[in-house]
Design an enzyme around this catalytic site. Structure first.
Site, PDB file in Angstrom:
ATOM      1  N   ASN A  64      -9.398  24.015 -26.857  1.00 23.74           N
ATOM      2  CA  ASN A  64      -9.042  25.309 -26.286  1.00 23.74           C
ATOM      3  C   ASN A  64      -8.473  25.198 -24.876  1.00 23.74           C
ATOM      4  OD1 ASN A  64     -11.864  24.479 -26.375  1.00 23.74           O
ATOM      5  ND2 ASN A  64     -12.261  26.169 -24.974  1.00 23.74           N
ATOM      6  N   CYS A  88     -15.097  27.761  -9.710  1.00 25.79           N
ATOM      7  CA  CYS A  88     -15.310  29.127  -9.255  1.00 25.79           C
ATOM      8  C   CYS A  88     -15.119  30.156 -10.346  1.00 25.79           C
ATOM      9  CB  CYS A  88     -14.368  29.449  -8.101  1.00 25.79           C
ATOM     10  SG  CYS A  88     -14.994  28.820  -6.557  1.00 25.79           S
TER      11      CYS A  88
HETATM   12  C1  LIG Z   1     -12.476  25.770 -29.938  1.00 20.93           C
HETATM   13  C2  LIG Z   1     -13.303  27.017 -30.022  1.00 20.93           C
HETATM   14  N1  LIG Z   1     -14.379  27.053 -30.827  1.00 20.93           N
HETATM   15  C3  LIG Z   1     -15.146  28.150 -30.946  1.00 20.93           C
HETATM   16  C4  LIG Z   1     -14.866  29.298 -30.219  1.00 20.93           C
HETATM   17  C5  LIG Z   1     -15.767  30.475 -30.360  1.00 20.93           C
HETATM   18  O1  LIG Z   1     -15.166  31.516 -31.064  1.00 20.93           O
HETATM   19  P1  LIG Z   1     -15.756  32.983 -30.973  1.00 20.93           P
HETATM   20  O2  LIG Z   1     -15.407  33.506 -29.644  1.00 20.93           O
HETATM   21  O3  LIG Z   1     -15.061  33.739 -32.064  1.00 20.93           O
HETATM   22  O4  LIG Z   1     -17.214  32.880 -31.205  1.00 20.93           O
HETATM   23  C6  LIG Z   1     -13.760  29.307 -29.368  1.00 20.93           C
HETATM   24  C7  LIG Z   1     -13.449  30.503 -28.567  1.00 20.93           C
HETATM   25  O5  LIG Z   1     -13.346  30.476 -27.350  1.00 20.93           O
HETATM   26  C8  LIG Z   1     -12.963  28.142 -29.261  1.00 20.93           C
HETATM   27  O6  LIG Z   1     -11.906  28.109 -28.442  1.00 20.93           O
END
Ligand SMILES: Cc1ncc(COP(=O)(O)O)c(C=O)c1O
Ligand code: FES
Lengths: 308, 416
Positions: free
Chosen positions: B158, B341
């Site tokens: 992410n 931060c």
């Molecule tokens: C790689 C990854 N896994 C899991 C999640 C969690 O998803 P959710 O916000 O739908 O619980 C996210 C969301 O930020 C993510 O980027």
């Protein structure tokens, strides 16, 4: 997103007094003192330059350079506003809370930005005076938090000065405990220790502050409160103001709201008003501790009521 | 800070890895099921049956996006639920195996669950990544034992957008007959996925990352893999997840999946291929190249090519991430940062730290993540204001191109 006050955002977008002061900007009787705290590793750093009149110890100019978040930049800018035009010894009275108050408040998690300002100020003054401001902390105070290099002495002082009661607050104020977390237990111990000392200290404090201080466990009567405030103003505030041809008078005490009238040279100067208001507030808080009215005490400077 | 409502339309939204705009088509599809068609899909009447048919359609759409069978799809409430359900199911089906392999750069949904499992007596191997955020597959191979119950690796990261070579990892995992869970939250809808020719046993999708509403998600479980429900209840989802279905959410997710697939497949485009994967990639590349060339002392975090087409993560030295974000915010530009931060903790992003990046880069790292709704005008606008923002903050900063200067001056001051 952080809940920053408009004042923080304003000073972040339009900071006052940024930059350095170069030695060639000084006249003969003036000197530049520099204070640096923080590092790029910690995520924030502040370099403070003060131009000081060596004859009067007056801080003629203050400028900053800051690496950090919005509240770090705003705190630095606030600090320079607060110290300009006062003497070095007066500047030492400024607390991190004064900086936070000047910003009309900081989110709890960002209080460490105001502490950084205070530390840079002390470092610059130590640089000017050529002696450490807090030798006791530099000598034999072991590191408690290795992640953020925070010593025991520093934590204890911060707990005292800001009346901290939880490890989370300590982390908010000086980051200690916010990394690996392995020092949190020790911080808890320090909190308990300070709390214990405070309890045993209370009677001693009563003695020291003479007649107008009252046993802290009972709430003050309004009369007691007023005479205590009156005493603080007489003994600690008026003498300082007199030096600059200013004066102050207690006007009204309404619950936790203390109204004062500024007179003479103080009357029309907004920055003096703020500084002064904060100083009185702080002095009162110190004296009234640990009575419960202390924490939410506000001092308002009102203009001369007779004029209206 | 309060942003006046009137400013909202002029937002330039470059934070699509955090969440996305719900596609209009998805909103339209779900609306009737919030009002007129409120029946329970389990009911024995035509009114409920109508709803049940729509859910079937949505399931088929999600399955198509993932290259899976509809029966392999379980609807969930979010990505985190999918990760939790998959990992717990994998462990529950092999109670005698007590070892898990994952990576240091997973989302907290996986990392914090693993930490909790460690307390419950599991051992967890957290695989390291290199400077570019890549795994060492030999290390992975070496970490697997007869006691390993599960390997859990995200498909795309992410923060950096880095893509792990899931099928090569899967081959290694399958050689040892180990279950393989993949957090596909950031990958689904952004790169093609095909579970029919895959080694993956569990794949997790979150709706709000692909233009469906928040609170929706799907979990793919390969046919034949033993599953135990995470949420125990009625017979919904064929007994694999209890609880009356989030009908409008599921319908919107189905629609969003259908749209995502159309935008992925450029060749057989009925679609305005204008807004395809290639479109997003070209905007991202323009943005990234523009920033890297117009601003000194910055660097790309992550791998140049093994990366999602929509994400760029750049470290701007000597300035702090939150200060950059709030400055961008003034122009209505939404991004995010791995700086300490902004996270509310005092430590910068675990992902960038795992990559061993220097602190000067960590604290000034900014993630810009695009979607097909972005336009080239928006990108040009960002390129216009970004250099000014960095300039201003660098002017304020005591650090500059040479950090040694700070140290030098500091020692000078001390010796005065
Ligand atoms: C790689 C990854 N896994 C899991 C999640 C969690 O998803 P959710 O916000 O739908 O619980 C996210 C969301 O930020 C993510 O980027
Ligand atoms: S030692 Fe204090 S947080 Fe790590």
């Amino acid at each position: 997103m952080w809940d920053y006050t408009d004042k923080v955002m304003d000073l972040f977008y339009n900071p006052h007094n940024m930059g350095k002061i170069l030695p060639n900007e000084c006249r003969e009787e003036e000197t530049v003192a520099v204070g640096e705290v923080g590092s790029i590793v910690c995520g924030d750093a502040l370099r403070l330059h003060l131009k000081i009149d060596k004859r009067t110890d007056e801080i003629l100019d203050a400028r900053f350079q800051t690496f950090g978040c919005a509240s770090a930049i705003a705190s630095s800018s606030a600090l320079t506003d607060l110290v300009r035009g006062i003497t070095v010894d007066e500047a030492l009275q400024i607390t991190n809370r004064n900086i936070a108050d000047y910003l009309e408040g900081l989110p709890q998690e960002k209080m460490h930005c105001s502490v950084m300002g205070k530390e840079a100020l002390e470092a610059a003054i130590a640089n000017y005076k050529g002696i450490p401001i807090r030798p006791e902390e530099e000598d034999d105070s072991p590191l408690v938090c290795t992640c953020f290099a925070v010593s025991r002495g520093k934590i204890v002082r911060l707990i005292r000065e800001n009346h901290l009661t939880s490890a989370e607050q300590v982390t908010n104020y000086i980051k200690a405990g916010g990394g690996c977390g392995s020092c949190l237990m020790e911080i808890d111990d320090l909190l308990a220790q300070v709390d214990g000392n405070k309890k045993t200290e209370t009677p001693r404090k009563t003695e020291l502050t003479a007649s107008a201080t009252f046993p802290s466990l009972h709430p003050l009567t309004n009369l007691q409160k007023i005479s205590l405030i009156q005493q603080v103003i007489e003994e600690e505030v008026r003498p300082i103001l007199a030096l600059d041809g200013g004066d102050v008078e207690l006007y009204e005490v309404d619950g936790n709201r203390v109204q004062v009238v500024l007179k003479g040279a103080c009357d029309s100067c907004p920055s003096v008003t703020t500084t002064l208001r904060l100083t009185i507030e702080d002095k009162l808080r110190d004296r009234l501790q640990p009575d419960r009215i202390a924490s939410d005490l506000v001092v308002e400077a009102i203009s001369n009521p007779i004029k209206h | 800070m309060s942003v006046p409502k009137s400013e909202t339309p002029s937002v330039i939204y470059l934070d699509n890895n955090a969440t996305t705009q719900v596609a209009e088509e998805a909103v339209e599809a779900m609306l009737p099921y919030l009002s007129q068609y409120y029946g329970n899909p389990s009911s024995m009447h035509t009114f409920g049956g109508r709803v049940s048919r729509k859910i079937k359609e949505a399931r088929a759409n999600i399955a198509a996006l993932l290259g899976a069978e509809p029966t392999e799809i379980i609807f969930t409430s979010c990505g985190s639920e999918g990760d939790n359900a998959a990992i717990q199911a994998a462990l529950a089906s092999q109670p005698d195996k007590r070892h898990i392999v994952t990576t240091q750069v997973e989302h907290p949904a996986v990392l914090n669950l693993c930490k909790r499992l460690e307390k419950d007596g599991y051992t967890v191997t957290y695989l390291a990544v290199n400077r570019k955020g890549q795994l060492n597959l030999n290390e992975l191979r070496a970490s697997l034992t007869d006691n390993t119950a599960l390997v859990s690796v995200m498909c795309a990261n992410n923060e950096t957008g880095n893509i792990f070579p899931i099928e090569r990892i899967g081959e290694i995992v399958k050689e040892r007959g180990i279950l393989f869970h993949v957090d596909g939250v950031q990958a689904a809808g952004k790169i093609p996925l095909n579970m029919k020719e895959s080694t993956v046993d569990f794949l997790v999708v979150s709706g709000h990352k692909l233009h469906a509403p928040k609170g929706t998600g799907a979990l793919y479980v390969r046919k034949g893999v033993r599953f135990r429900p995470f949420l125990v209840g009625g017979h919904q989802e064929r007994g694999r997840r209890g609880g009356t279905e989030n009908v409008p959410g599921i319908i919107a997710l189905g629609k969003a999946a259908e749209l995502a697939l159309e935008h992925l497949e450029e060749e057989n485009t009925r679609v305005r291929a204008l807004r395809s994967l290639t479109y997003v990639r070209s905007l991202r590349d323009r943005l990234e190249q523009g920033l890297l060339t117009s601003i000194p002392h910055c660097q790309l975090n992550g791998h140049q090519s093994w990366r999602l087409p929509n994400t760029t993560n750049i470290g701007f030295k000597y300035v702090e991430g939150e200060a950059i974000l709030l400055s961008l915010d003034r122009y209505g530009i939404c991004a995010s940062s791995g700086s300490a931060c902004t996270s509310g903790s005092l430590e910068p992003s675990h992902v960038l730290r795992a990559m061993g990046l220097p602190y000067s880069v960590l604290h000034g790292s900014i993630r810009l993540s695009l979607s097909r709704y972005n336009t080239s005008e928006e990108i040009e606008r960002v390129l216009e204001v970004f250099p000014k923002i960095i300039d201003r903050l660098r002017e304020l900063s005591p650090f500059n191109s040479d950090e040694a200067e700070w140290l030098k001056e500091q020692s000078l001051v001390n010796s005065q």
